[in-house]
Design a protein around this motif. Structure first.
Motif, mmCIF file in Angstrom:
data_model
loop_
_atom_site.group_PDB
_atom_site.id
_atom_site.type_symbol
_atom_site.label_atom_id
_atom_site.label_comp_id
_atom_site.label_asym_id
_atom_site.label_seq_id
_atom_site.Cartn_x
_atom_site.Cartn_y
_atom_site.Cartn_z
ATOM 1 N N GLU A 1 50.441 6.029 51.201
ATOM 2 C CA GLU A 1 51.536 5.619 49.800
ATOM 3 C C GLU A 1 50.818 4.171 49.200
ATOM 4 O O GLU A 1 50.943 3.974 47.954
ATOM 5 N N ALA A 2 50.326 3.508 49.924
ATOM 6 C CA ALA A 2 50.080 2.120 49.562
ATOM 7 C C ALA A 2 48.653 2.345 48.706
ATOM 8 O O ALA A 2 48.358 1.830 47.453
ATOM 9 N N PHE A 3 47.618 3.137 49.126
ATOM 10 C CA PHE A 3 46.589 3.627 48.449
ATOM 11 C C PHE A 3 46.717 4.115 46.895
ATOM 12 O O PHE A 3 46.281 4.011 46.190
ATOM 13 N N GLN A 4 47.794 5.141 47.130
ATOM 14 C CA GLN A 4 48.237 5.857 45.976
ATOM 15 C C GLN A 4 48.832 4.792 44.980
ATOM 16 O O GLN A 4 48.811 4.933 43.586
ATOM 17 N N ASN A 5 49.565 3.779 45.468
ATOM 18 C CA ASN A 5 50.187 2.860 44.388
ATOM 19 C C ASN A 5 49.154 1.927 44.021
ATOM 20 O O ASN A 5 49.329 1.298 42.791
ATOM 21 N N LEU A 6 48.072 1.670 44.683
ATOM 22 C CA LEU A 6 47.011 0.725 44.130
ATOM 23 C C LEU A 6 46.202 1.336 42.974
ATOM 24 O O LEU A 6 45.846 0.586 42.062
ATOM 25 N N VAL A 7 46.159 2.582 42.594
ATOM 26 C CA VAL A 7 45.352 3.341 41.687
ATOM 27 C C VAL A 7 45.732 2.967 40.304
ATOM 28 O O VAL A 7 45.143 2.585 39.275
ATOM 29 N N PRO A 8 46.999 3.036 39.990
ATOM 30 C CA PRO A 8 47.563 2.644 38.625
ATOM 31 C C PRO A 8 47.390 1.323 38.359
ATOM 32 O O PRO A 8 47.411 0.949 37.368
ATOM 33 N N ILE A 9 47.739 0.630 39.277
ATOM 34 C CA ILE A 9 47.247 -0.913 39.029
ATOM 35 C C ILE A 9 45.840 -1.393 38.701
ATOM 36 O O ILE A 9 45.609 -1.795 37.709
ATOM 37 N N VAL A 10 44.884 -0.382 39.370
ATOM 38 C CA VAL A 10 43.457 -0.567 38.810
ATOM 39 C C VAL A 10 43.370 -0.088 37.538
ATOM 40 O O VAL A 10 42.789 -0.583 36.491
ATOM 41 N N GLN A 11 43.752 1.071 37.147
ATOM 42 C CA GLN A 11 43.809 1.787 35.931
ATOM 43 C C GLN A 11 44.451 0.930 34.618
ATOM 44 O O GLN A 11 43.679 0.873 33.626
ATOM 45 N N GLU A 12 45.489 0.290 34.890
ATOM 46 C CA GLU A 12 46.108 -0.406 33.834
ATOM 47 C C GLU A 12 45.828 -1.773 33.666
ATOM 48 O O GLU A 12 45.779 -2.208 32.534
ATOM 49 N N TYR A 13 45.490 -2.577 34.924
ATOM 50 C CA TYR A 13 45.240 -3.750 34.748
ATOM 51 C C TYR A 13 43.767 -4.305 34.797
ATOM 52 O O TYR A 13 43.531 -5.228 34.621
ATOM 53 N N GLY A 14 42.976 -3.318 35.543
ATOM 54 C CA GLY A 14 41.590 -3.594 35.470
ATOM 55 C C GLY A 14 40.488 -2.653 34.675
ATOM 56 O O GLY A 14 39.744 -3.312 34.255
ATOM 57 N N GLY A 15 40.969 -1.695 34.552
ATOM 58 C CA GLY A 15 40.001 -0.647 33.738
ATOM 59 C C GLY A 15 39.032 0.012 34.478
ATOM 60 O O GLY A 15 39.167 0.280 35.854
ATOM 61 N N THR A 16 37.904 0.510 33.902
ATOM 62 C CA THR A 16 37.112 1.439 34.468
ATOM 63 C C THR A 16 35.789 0.828 34.693
ATOM 64 O O THR A 16 34.664 1.459 35.037
ATOM 65 N N ARG A 17 35.516 -0.661 34.434
ATOM 66 C CA ARG A 17 34.480 -1.030 34.525
ATOM 67 C C ARG A 17 34.736 -2.488 34.435
ATOM 68 O O ARG A 17 35.685 -3.083 34.114
ATOM 69 N N GLN A 18 33.645 -3.539 34.774
ATOM 70 C CA GLN A 18 33.610 -4.768 34.464
ATOM 71 C C GLN A 18 34.814 -5.318 35.546
ATOM 72 O O GLN A 18 35.758 -6.134 35.100
ATOM 73 N N LEU A 19 35.062 -4.714 36.707
ATOM 74 C CA LEU A 19 36.078 -5.102 37.717
ATOM 75 C C LEU A 19 35.352 -4.943 39.107
ATOM 76 O O LEU A 19 34.771 -3.882 39.331
ATOM 77 N N LEU A 20 35.518 -5.975 39.957
ATOM 78 C CA LEU A 20 34.988 -5.841 41.378
ATOM 79 C C LEU A 20 36.206 -5.971 41.999
ATOM 80 O O LEU A 20 37.183 -6.800 41.949
ATOM 81 N N ILE A 21 36.388 -5.036 43.160
ATOM 82 C CA ILE A 21 37.646 -5.075 44.048
ATOM 83 C C ILE A 21 37.109 -5.403 45.331
ATOM 84 O O ILE A 21 36.142 -4.911 45.810
ATOM 85 N N VAL A 22 37.835 -6.479 46.036
ATOM 86 C CA VAL A 22 37.568 -6.910 47.533
ATOM 87 C C VAL A 22 38.785 -6.383 47.933
ATOM 88 O O VAL A 22 40.055 -6.560 47.598
ATOM 89 N N VAL A 23 38.661 -5.807 49.525
ATOM 90 C CA VAL A 23 39.724 -5.243 50.025
ATOM 91 C C VAL A 23 39.864 -5.840 51.613
ATOM 92 O O VAL A 23 38.574 -6.019 52.055
ATOM 93 N N SER A 24 40.752 -5.928 52.078
ATOM 94 C CA SER A 24 40.964 -6.393 53.259
ATOM 95 C C SER A 24 40.862 -5.109 54.293
ATOM 96 O O SER A 24 41.230 -3.975 53.713
ATOM 97 N N ALA A 25 41.064 -5.502 55.679
ATOM 98 C CA ALA A 25 41.349 -4.472 56.584
ATOM 99 C C ALA A 25 42.775 -3.869 56.394
ATOM 100 O O ALA A 25 43.887 -4.648 55.882
#
Length: 419
Positions: free
Chosen positions: A15-39
């Motif tokens: 569910e957390a991964f699913q919640n993350l996607v709209p954040i990337v889409q709305e606030y990050g876009g589809t390019r010029q975005l580098l995502i750093v993820v923790s464990a």
């Protein structure tokens, strides 16, 4: 150009991964975005447990299987197609992790082997995120931070080779980011001979700041499960306040004293290039959050910071002479060699006291090193309370009902060590 950092809580479940996607889409876009993820979730803690069991010769297979089952469960929920390439890549990583655990040597460095094992949490999480974003139509490249963030061999707290790191990142990543997203790991670095290093616990914030600095990002966004940078931990203090804006300097001091929202090393590279840092809630991405930048305020709400598991160590000279600069130099040198960070210090004519994070093995080595020269007393399992921009009301709130072992105040900071 933006950098997003998602911590363990933001990828702890399907569910957390699913919640993350709209954040990337709305606030990050589809390019010029580098995502750093923790464990994911508490995976780093779980891997530490497995590592300790293996290093001490105890059975670790059950604890390791629990980690693997957890990641499989999340993957199964996100990728219903059995033929998804994510499964082959996760199994490959799991086989590498098993090989690392089977290759242990008690003669080799504990910290060095720790880095090789505990790093797999970020590798698992970033692999799942890469494939899930692809599945959701967000084209991205998975990038191995160990090949870009170059460090020395100070295991578990590696120092970054900034010149070489910046050269590698600028050489490869801008062209990729022109076309798509980049997904990479926090916490991890690498040596020039291919070994894995880590940047210190909670070091993913620092990783994100390194990428933001090297890519001249317009901003770094850290997505957490809190509304922004709070003046206190709501688990310990009621009526917390979220700072809408705060300076680099104040944030550095709060992080130094132990505020858990931002890793202490995160701010410097951002401040050097005046890159703003935004702390936002992944539970309420439309919320205001906190902006950390080059700003100044005459007065703002006191900040309350607690450091758990502290140790108070007191040194006095055996012949009852004064504590001299030479004595202090001896103590400081031993602390530096053992990588014991001083969180608070105080001296009198015949004694010198420090408060430090409690590391049992390091403390015993410190005593072994200095017992010929000093009488040493210590207390463990203490708390260090720090109040930034204190007033009498905030001091009263902290000390009420406490057994105080040491107290200190400066113009802006009040600290007490308590049982």
């Amino acid at each position: 150009m933006k950098v997003f950092k998602f911590g363990g809580a933001s990828v702890k479940s399907a569910e957390a991964f699913q919640n993350l996607v709209p954040i990337v889409q709305e606030y990050g876009g589809t390019r010029q975005l580098l995502i750093v993820v923790s464990a994911m979730g508490k995976t780093t803690n779980a891997l530490e447990k497995v590592f300790d069991l293996a290093f001490t010769g105890h059975a670790y297979q059950e604890a390791l299987q629990q980690i693997w089952s957890y990641h499989q469960e999340v993957a199964f929920a996100l990728f219903p197609e059995a033929a998804s390439p994510v499964y082959e890549q996760l199994e490959h990583l799991y086989a590498l992790l098993q090989a690392e655990l089977q290759a242990f040597s008690l003669l080799a460095s504990y910290d060095k082997q720790y880095d090789q094992v505990v790093s797999f949490g970020e590798l698992f999480a970033s692999t799942i995120l890469h494939h899930y974003l692809q599945q959701q139509g967000l084209l991205n490249t998975w990038t191995d931070s160990r090949k870009y963030i170059q460090t020395d061999t100070t295991w578990r707290e590696a120092k970054v080779d900034w010149t070489w790191t910046e050269r590698l990142i600028k050489r490869d990543l801008p062209a990729v980011l022109e076309e798509q997203l980049v997904v990479t790991q926090g916490f991890l670095g690498g040596t020039n001979n291919g070994l894995t290093t880590t940047l210190g616990r909670e070091g993913s914030d620092f990783s994100a700041a390194i990428y933001a600095y090297c890519l001249n990002a317009s901003g770094l966004w850290i997505w957490k499960d809190v509304a922004g940078l709070l003046n206190a931990d709501p688990k310990h203090f009621a009526d917390t306040v979220c700072y809408p804006e705060i300076s680099y300097q104040e944030t550095v001091e709060m992080a130094y004293y132990g505020a858990s929202v931002i890793h202490p090393k995160t701010i410097k590279p951002l401040a050097n290039k005046l890159i703003p840092l935004y702390v936002k809630s992944f539970l309420n991405p439309a919320g205001e959050g906190t902006r950390i930048c080059d700003c100044r305020f005459a007065k703002f709400a006191p900040a309350y910071i607690i450091k758990e598991e502290q140790c108070l160590v007191s040194f006095s000279v055996k012949d009852f002479t004064f504590i001299s600069e030479k004595n202090l130099g001896t103590i400081f040198n031993a602390l530096s060699e053992l990588r014991l960070k001083i969180n608070l210090m105080q001296n009198s004519a015949i004694s010198f006291s420090i408060c430090t994070d409690y590391h049992q093995a390091r403390l015993h080595r410190l005593i072994e090193t200095l017992h010929d020269q000093f009488v040493i007393h210590y207390n463990t399992h203490l708390r260090l309370y720090t109040v930034k921009n204190y007033d009498q009301e905030s001091i009263a709130k902290v000390i009420k009902g406490k057994d105080i072992l040491l107290e200190q105040r400066t113009r802006t900071t009040f600290q007490v060590v308590c049982r």
